[in-house]
Design a protein around this motif. Structure first.
Motif, PDB file in Angstrom:
ATOM      1  N   THR A 182       0.828  -1.219   0.000  1.00 58.33           N
ATOM      2  CA  THR A 182       0.000   0.000   0.000  1.00 58.33           C
ATOM      3  C   THR A 182       0.861   1.268   0.000  1.00 58.33           C
ATOM      4  N   TYR A 183       2.042   1.177   0.579  1.00 61.64           N
ATOM      5  CA  TYR A 183       2.912   2.366   0.617  1.00 61.64           C
ATOM      6  C   TYR A 183       3.467   2.681  -0.771  1.00 61.64           C
ATOM      7  N   PHE A 184       3.639   1.647  -1.574  1.00 58.29           N
ATOM      8  CA  PHE A 184       4.105   1.857  -2.960  1.00 58.29           C
ATOM      9  C   PHE A 184       3.069   2.679  -3.731  1.00 58.29           C
ATOM     10  N   GLY A 201      13.462   5.659   1.290  1.00 54.14           N
ATOM     11  CA  GLY A 201      13.182   4.867   2.495  1.00 54.14           C
ATOM     12  C   GLY A 201      12.076   3.862   2.229  1.00 54.14           C
ATOM     13  N   CYS A 202      11.740   3.112   3.288  1.00 57.48           N
ATOM     14  CA  CYS A 202      10.709   2.077   3.156  1.00 57.48           C
ATOM     15  C   CYS A 202       9.741   2.213   4.319  1.00 57.48           C
ATOM     16  N   ALA A 203       8.550   2.735   4.034  1.00 58.19           N
ATOM     17  CA  ALA A 203       7.557   2.954   5.097  1.00 58.19           C
ATOM     18  C   ALA A 203       7.057   1.643   5.690  1.00 58.19           C
ATOM     19  N   VAL A 222      10.563  -4.813   1.427  1.00 58.88           N
ATOM     20  CA  VAL A 222      10.037  -6.081   1.956  1.00 58.88           C
ATOM     21  C   VAL A 222       8.708  -6.440   1.272  1.00 58.88           C
ATOM     22  N   ALA A 223       8.511  -5.914   0.074  1.00 55.49           N
ATOM     23  CA  ALA A 223       7.237  -6.139  -0.617  1.00 55.49           C
ATOM     24  C   ALA A 223       7.196  -7.521  -1.265  1.00 55.49           C
ATOM     25  N   THR A 224       6.010  -8.115  -1.302  1.00 55.43           N
ATOM     26  CA  THR A 224       5.847  -9.409  -1.979  1.00 55.43           C
ATOM     27  C   THR A 224       5.584  -9.184  -3.466  1.00 55.43           C
TER      28      THR A 224
HETATM   29 FE1  SF4 Z   1       8.163   0.533  -1.077  1.00 54.35          FE
HETATM   30 FE2  SF4 Z   1       9.028  -1.966  -0.926  1.00 54.35          FE
HETATM   31 FE3  SF4 Z   1       8.929  -0.516   1.258  1.00 54.35          FE
HETATM   32 FE4  SF4 Z   1       6.637  -1.267   0.078  1.00 54.35          FE
HETATM   33  S1  SF4 Z   1       8.121  -2.597   1.039  1.00 54.35           S
HETATM   34  S2  SF4 Z   1       7.176   0.779   0.927  1.00 54.35           S
HETATM   35  S3  SF4 Z   1       7.265  -1.281  -2.070  1.00 54.35           S
HETATM   36  S4  SF4 Z   1      10.225  -0.100  -0.531  1.00 54.35           S
END
Ligand code: SF4
Length: 326
Positions: free
Chosen positions: A118-120, A135-137, A156-158
């Motif tokens: 969802t953050y993407f 960064g990575c929310a 860490v996205a699938t």
């Molecule tokens: Fe972006 Fe990947 Fe972090 Fe999701 S897991 S917010 S896609 S960097």
């Protein structure tokens, strides 16, 4: 939506030239158009490849299967050869998306689809995949649906595709056409783990076009199937999934192909599980012992610890469904 140019091409050479000049390929458009509307993606040039002659499903000389990149998900799932030779592919496709989307989306587009993190899709959130270096929310945010295998500090996205899990299990090859000619690469090398560059998701060279996915011949009889575990029964992405194919002869397992989805940054092949099955006779204790190997190397996050045990159970259950117990 940002302005863009649109070109419709009618042969693969024209497509590759346009792709090499920086155009983005579009066919069904079920992912890309959504992302453009949400201003997550803003390509300057779209190359419509939906008219290219890449819509055939054929049995190869060696008895494998070649699925053209523009075969729709619905067509591939319903094709008699796919259904009889590799039901695991049909099942994975039929458990994906909605009927309307499966009628539009293509097999090539399906394996190219982008994450459902969802953050993407939230352009106000930090996301290394959408905006490298931001960064990575999800790392310290709500990460219940995220990956427990193949992760990095950057992402860490699938990977969301079900069909890709079946292709990974069956050790498919991806056929590509680029400015330098054609090549094929193992499916395992096609989708990339995030590492330090989560914005780079496929091993594609500039201008390269997917022309087909080829599944190698496997010994017969082959039993196969796909199990998808999710929060609701339809139109939902996998929390965990398992693609399993088994060949038995003389009561023993002679070939085993296993991959899982919903848990990895890419579809995750399980060679330790496969090795544990080879030469063995199907039994409840065998499924249990093999599935216990599925969770090696998992690195759960704050909200997705449940996926480790769910993964083990998903693999065990699908081994039992496909292999039966004698
Ligand atoms: Fe972006 Fe990947 Fe972090 Fe999701 S897991 S917010 S896609 S960097």
């Amino acid at each position: 939506m940002h302005p863009f140019t649109y070109t419709r091409v009618s042969d693969t050479g024209e497509a590759v030239n346009a792709g090499h000049r920086g155009g983005r390929y579009i066919a069904g458009g079920t992912t890309l158009v959504d992302l453009m509307r949400e201003t997550v993606e803003h390509p300057e040039s779209l190359v419509d490849i939906s008219g290219l002659p890449l819509r055939e499903v054929t049995v190869t000389e060696r008895g494998g299967l070649r699925i053209g990149a523009l075969v729709t998900m619905a067509e591939a799932a319903a094709h008699p050869k796919v259904r009889t030779l590799y039901p695991v592919i049909s099942e994975a496709l039929e458990l994906s998306a909605s009927a309307q989307l499966r009628n539009m989306a293509t097999v090539g587009g399906n394996i190219m689809q982008r994450t459902r993190c969802t953050y993407f899709r939230d352009v106000t959130a930090a996301c290394n995949k959408r905006e490298p270096g931001s960064g990575c929310a999800a790392l310290h945010g709500f990460n219940r649906s995220h990956a427990i295998l193949g992760t990095s500090e950057s992402c860490v996205a699938t990977h969301p595709s079900d069909a890709a899990v079946a292709f990974a299990a069956l050790e498919a090859q991806v056929h590509l056409l680029g400015p330098g000619g054609g090549r094929r690469i193992p499916f395992a090398d096609f989708l990339l783990r995030p590492g330090n560059t989560p914005d780079r998701e496929q091993a594609l060279r500039r201008g390269e076009l997917i022309t087909a996915v080829e599944i190698p011949a496997l010994p017969r009889p082959l039993k196969s199937g796909y199990l998808k575990v999710r929060d609701r029964q339809s139109y939902e992405f996998a929390l965990t999934s398992a693609a399993v194919a088994l060949h038995l002869r003389g009561g023993l397992i002679r070939e085993a192909k296993v991959a899982v989805g919903g848990v990895g940054t890419v579809p995750w092949k399980l060679p330790a599980v496969e090795q544990h099955l080879l030469g063995e006779r199907p039994s409840e204790s065998l499924w249990e012992a093999a599935a216990a190997k599925a969770t090696a190397g998992t690195r759960p996050l704050e909200h997705n610890r449940f996926k480790v045990e769910l993964l083990r159970r998903t693999v065990e259950r699908q081994l039992r469904i496909v292999g039966g117990t004698k």
